[in-house]
Design a protein around this motif. Structure first.
Motif, PDB file in Angstrom:
ATOM      1  N   ILE A   1      33.033  35.699  68.133  1.00  0.00           N
ATOM      2  CA  ILE A   1      33.806  36.881  67.324  1.00  0.00           C
ATOM      3  C   ILE A   1      34.418  36.039  66.177  1.00  0.00           C
ATOM      4  CG2 ILE A   1      36.543  37.053  68.548  1.00  0.00           C
ATOM      5  CD1 ILE A   1      35.418  36.088  71.105  1.00  0.00           C
TER       6      ILE A   1
ATOM      7  N   LEU B   1      31.476  37.211  63.733  1.00  0.00           N
ATOM      8  CA  LEU B   1      31.296  39.115  63.676  1.00  0.00           C
ATOM      9  C   LEU B   1      32.366  39.075  62.845  1.00  0.00           C
ATOM     10  CD1 LEU B   1      30.381  41.180  65.728  1.00  0.00           C
ATOM     11  CD2 LEU B   1      32.578  41.596  66.611  1.00  0.00           C
TER      12      LEU B   1
ATOM     13  N   THR C   1      42.229  48.283  78.046  1.00  0.00           N
ATOM     14  CA  THR C   1      41.353  46.997  77.500  1.00  0.00           C
ATOM     15  C   THR C   1      39.413  47.179  78.009  1.00  0.00           C
ATOM     16  OG1 THR C   1      42.795  45.684  76.927  1.00  0.00           O
ATOM     17  CG2 THR C   1      40.409  45.644  76.461  1.00  0.00           C
TER      18      THR C   1
ATOM     19  N   ASP D   1      36.558  49.458  76.032  1.00  0.00           N
ATOM     20  CA  ASP D   1      35.120  49.442  76.509  1.00  0.00           C
ATOM     21  C   ASP D   1      34.118  49.189  76.851  1.00  0.00           C
ATOM     22  OD1 ASP D   1      33.955  46.242  75.830  1.00  0.00           O
ATOM     23  OD2 ASP D   1      34.770  45.526  77.244  1.00  0.00           O
TER      24      ASP D   1
ATOM     25  N   LEU E   1      28.916  52.832  69.337  1.00  0.00           N
ATOM     26  CA  LEU E   1      28.283  51.823  69.247  1.00  0.00           C
ATOM     27  C   LEU E   1      26.865  51.633  69.677  1.00  0.00           C
ATOM     28  CD1 LEU E   1      31.278  49.254  68.988  1.00  0.00           C
ATOM     29  CD2 LEU E   1      30.103  50.483  67.922  1.00  0.00           C
TER      30      LEU E   1
ATOM     31  N   ILE F   1      29.578  47.733  62.271  1.00  0.00           N
ATOM     32  CA  ILE F   1      29.950  48.052  64.116  1.00  0.00           C
ATOM     33  C   ILE F   1      30.681  46.422  63.930  1.00  0.00           C
ATOM     34  CG2 ILE F   1      28.932  47.085  65.885  1.00  0.00           C
ATOM     35  CD1 ILE F   1      26.399  48.449  65.205  1.00  0.00           C
TER      36      ILE F   1
ATOM     37  N   SER G   1      34.333  46.238  64.999  1.00  0.00           N
ATOM     38  CA  SER G   1      34.479  45.463  65.656  1.00  0.00           C
ATOM     39  C   SER G   1      35.687  44.498  65.666  1.00  0.00           C
ATOM     40  CB  SER G   1      33.562  44.814  65.916  1.00  0.00           C
ATOM     41  OG  SER G   1      32.212  45.738  66.384  1.00  0.00           O
TER      42      SER G   1
ATOM     43  N   LEU H   1      38.903  46.937  66.224  1.00  0.00           N
ATOM     44  CA  LEU H   1      39.017  46.064  67.935  1.00  0.00           C
ATOM     45  C   LEU H   1      39.501  45.198  67.547  1.00  0.00           C
ATOM     46  CD1 LEU H   1      36.232  48.756  69.756  1.00  0.00           C
ATOM     47  CD2 LEU H   1      38.895  48.689  69.519  1.00  0.00           C
ATOM     48  N   ILE H   2      39.483  44.528  67.564  1.00  0.00           N
ATOM     49  CA  ILE H   2      39.181  42.913  68.434  1.00  0.00           C
ATOM     50  C   ILE H   2      40.982  42.717  67.717  1.00  0.00           C
ATOM     51  CG2 ILE H   2      39.121  40.628  68.513  1.00  0.00           C
ATOM     52  CD1 ILE H   2      36.436  41.177  67.774  1.00  0.00           C
TER      53      ILE H   2
ATOM     54  N   VAL I   1      43.980  44.471  70.573  1.00  0.00           N
ATOM     55  CA  VAL I   1      43.820  44.178  71.321  1.00  0.00           C
ATOM     56  C   VAL I   1      44.801  42.707  71.275  1.00  0.00           C
ATOM     57  CG1 VAL I   1      42.545  43.478  73.874  1.00  0.00           C
ATOM     58  CG2 VAL I   1      42.160  45.450  72.108  1.00  0.00           C
TER      59      VAL I   1
ATOM     60  N   THR J   1      38.557  41.092  74.562  1.00  0.00           N
ATOM     61  CA  THR J   1      37.967  41.708  73.231  1.00  0.00           C
ATOM     62  C   THR J   1      36.787  42.791  74.106  1.00  0.00           C
ATOM     63  OG1 THR J   1      37.194  39.980  72.761  1.00  0.00           O
ATOM     64  CG2 THR J   1      38.843  40.048  71.568  1.00  0.00           C
ATOM     65  N   SER J   2      36.213  43.132  72.769  1.00  0.00           N
ATOM     66  CA  SER J   2      35.489  44.183  73.428  1.00  0.00           C
ATOM     67  C   SER J   2      34.136  43.630  74.658  1.00  0.00           C
ATOM     68  CB  SER J   2      34.609  45.325  72.946  1.00  0.00           C
ATOM     69  OG  SER J   2      33.659  45.935  73.039  1.00  0.00           O
ATOM     70  N   PHE J   3      33.434  43.560  75.480  1.00  0.00           N
ATOM     71  CA  PHE J   3      32.314  43.536  76.470  1.00  0.00           C
ATOM     72  C   PHE J   3      31.215  43.453  75.120  1.00  0.00           C
ATOM     73  CE2 PHE J   3      28.715  43.405  78.973  1.00  0.00           C
ATOM     74  CZ  PHE J   3      28.715  42.904  79.432  1.00  0.00           C
ATOM     75  N   LEU J   4      31.403  44.358  74.916  1.00  0.00           N
ATOM     76  CA  LEU J   4      29.716  45.411  74.290  1.00  0.00           C
ATOM     77  C   LEU J   4      30.300  44.761  72.241  1.00  0.00           C
ATOM     78  CD1 LEU J   4      27.592  47.554  74.062  1.00  0.00           C
ATOM     79  CD2 LEU J   4      29.287  48.514  73.426  1.00  0.00           C
ATOM     80  N   ILE J   5      30.529  44.420  71.909  1.00  0.00           N
ATOM     81  CA  ILE J   5      30.738  43.427  71.221  1.00  0.00           C
ATOM     82  C   ILE J   5      30.385  42.580  70.540  1.00  0.00           C
ATOM     83  CG2 ILE J   5      32.412  43.394  69.085  1.00  0.00           C
ATOM     84  CD1 ILE J   5      33.480  45.579  69.445  1.00  0.00           C
TER      85      ILE J   5
END
Lengths: 260, 294
Positions: free
Chosen positions: A24, A27, A197, A201, A221, A233, A237, A240-241, A244, B127-131
């Motif tokens: 994470i 990213l 969430t 997702d 995506l 992306i 992402s 989004l992170i 959330v 946090t997004s699984f796909l990501i």
């Protein structure tokens, strides 16, 4: 007295968390990388965010995804409150085992099976696939999670409060809404967040049950990821992170404050 | 609420699950027994209830096992079936090995720290699984972060992406919170005085752990392993994004049959086979959860 953690204990916790967070962090860091290559650090830049906000298809998907998420999470939370109340309170009724069985089966069911079966249902019912079929499917998927979260909180709720209200002449549903619901509100909020969430997702179920005009963000995506790594992306992402994480931490802080 | 009345609250979720969860399985089963005459629905035979019993008879006579016959003839399906179970089993074992020390470590920390650590384990799940899986592509790809780091310390590059190792890594990564939390739940509830008693009687800390804590935590280990194994056996995203074309898993087969081959009966038949395989683990999981509920 509990013994303190040994060096081995600490090391495994630290390594475990590092394993969970490293991807994470990487990213997020690379969403600010000016270079297109992952291995090259080309300096700090927000160019991918700028590119993202010019990508109208991507923004349209974000909008669809947020709407699906809000509606399906609300549906799932309402159903989850009802199911949790029945599971915790309804010790006597026969359907309890069946309901609990259904909830736990949904929880572990592989998504491809759930997606395929929901699609066949919509085809059999003649419903056109699109926004609403995805929303209904997501409510079904997340219903199990909201039930489990709310049920865990409801199990420790002091029922005598509600009974007192009823003894004073309050109808049962009103006693639940006015006495119990405010107390378990943080758990309900957490359940809603979780459902939201999960909906945000989900790729597999949305792919099966969506139709033209309702491409969700994960679907977009996924099709882009298959084409290769695109720094845009990383940017979406990271947003989004951030969204959330803010929500989760807010719910957590509210819960902490309630407790003290 | 008084007992009995609260059963009323169950009606709506009950109906919802019946319509959107239970009933569709009948449709999948029916479709898996249909002929692949046309590439589009509806598939023969159709149940025509307006003809009464005769309609039902015609329907039953029209069912065919031809799709399942095809599944047994093509090695691909058997290979995918076996490798799904093997990979999910292997990943569940790895998860136990990795998750146990983490859960145990957390349970040994002071209460305040424990709460924060549990939160920290759950947070990535939000946090997004796909990501998160996508992040691993950037790490593992030939010119990715991992090989960049290896080059810095003078080690040769590794090729992990598009192999089974990458799939296992992705599964362990994605499902780790689901293993740690049930394990932590049982370890946290354990009565500390049991360990003290064992040590007072002369057990070393290690043997006290091995002969007291560990056996008492097996229930959490079983719950965690089932909670991970069942969805992993049907996992699609991880084998698809991190695995190579040779990493076959049933979730991927269902996806390909449905989206690429447009063979709905075959996708349904594979789904039924997967479901039938998972019935026993699912029932075991429900029994464990039922005990927790009571």
């Amino acid at each position: 007295m509990r013994r303190g953690p040994s060096v081995f204990n600490l090391a495994s916790v630290i390594l475990g968390l590092a394993f969970l967070y490293a991807p994470i962090v990487i990213l997020v860091a690379y969403s600010f990388n000016a270079s297109r290559l992952v291995t090259v650090w080309g300096g700090f830049s927000t160019r991918w965010y700028a590119a993202l906000f010019r990508d109208e298809q991507m923004l349209a998907s974000v909008w669809v995804t947020l709407r699906v998420g809000v509606i399906s999470a609300t549906l799932a939370t309402v159903l989850g409150i009802l199911a949790a109340a029945a599971l915790v309170r309804g010790g006597g009724f026969r359907g309890r085992t069946v309901l609990a069985g259904g909830v736990y089966a949904t929880l572990v069911m592989p998504e491809v099976i759930l997606g395929l079966s929901l699609l066949l249902l919509f085809v059999a019912a003649g419903l056109p696939r699109g926004f609403w079929t995805v929303t209904l499917s997501h409510a079904t998927l997340t219903l199990a999670y909201t039930t489990v979260v709310i049920q865990a909180r409801l199990a420790t709720f002091d029922i005598s409060l509600e009974e007192a209200a009823q003894d004073l002449g309050c109808p049962p549903w009103k006693a639940f809404a006015l006495v119990t619901l405010p107390v378990i509100a943080p758990a309900v909020a957490a359940a809603w967040m979780l459902a939201f969430t999960l909906s945000l997702d989900d790729l597999v179920i949305a792919s099966f049950t969506s139709g033209p005009g309702a491409t969700t963000l994960p679907m977009r995506l996924y099709s882009q990821v298959r084409l290769g790594v695109d720094p845009k992306i990383n940017a979406v992402s990271t947003l989004l992170i951030g969204l959330v994480a803010t929500g989760v931490i807010a719910v957590y802080l509210v819960q902490q404050r309630k407790r003290t | 609420m008084r007992r009995g009345r609260s059963g009323l609250a169950a009606i709506l979720p009950f109906l919802w699950l019946a319509v959107f969860f239970a009933f569709p399985f009948i449709l999948v089963a029916k479709l898996s027994l249909s002929h692949t005459v046309l590439a589009i629905p509806p598939y023969a035979p159709r149940l025509d209830l307006s003809q009464g019993l005769a309609g039902l008879q015609a329907f039953l006579a029209g069912l065919s096992g031809e799709t399942y016959g095809r599944l047994t003839q093509d090695r691909l399906y058997l290979d995918a079936y076996l490798s799904s179970l093997r990979i999910a089993g292997l990943a569940a074992s790895l998860l136990l090995l990795i998750g146990y020390p983490i859960a145990y470590g957390i349970s040994r920390c002071p209460p305040r720290t424990r709460q924060a650590l549990v939160m920290a384990v759950i947070l990535p799940f939000w946090t997004s699984f796909l990501i998160r899986i996508y992040a691993w592509i950037a790490i593992l790809k030939p010119a990715g972060v991992l090989n960049g780091a290896l080059a810095l310390v003078g080690l040769p590059p590794v090729e992990i992406l598009n192999t089974e190792a990458a799939v296992l890594l992705g599964l362990v990564y994605a499902y780790l919170p689901f293993m740690v939390l049930p394990l932590y739940a049982v370890l946290d509830r354990q009565d500390e005085s049991l360990i003290e008693a064992a040590q007072d009687l002369g057990a070393t800390p290690l043997s006290a752990f091995w002969r007291v804590s560990f056996p008492l935590s097996l229930r959490g280990a079983a719950a965690g392993a089932l909670l991970c194994f069942i969805p992993m056996a049907g996992e699609f995203v991880i084998p698809d994004l991190l695995g190579g074309s040779e990493t076959l898993m049933l979730g991927r087969v269902i996806w390909t049959e449905f989206f690429s081959n447009r063979d709905w009966p075959a996708a349904s038949a594979v789904a039924i086979v997967l479901l039938a395989t998972l019935v026993v683990p699912i029932l075991l999981f429900e029994r464990e959860q039922g005990k927790v509920l009571r």
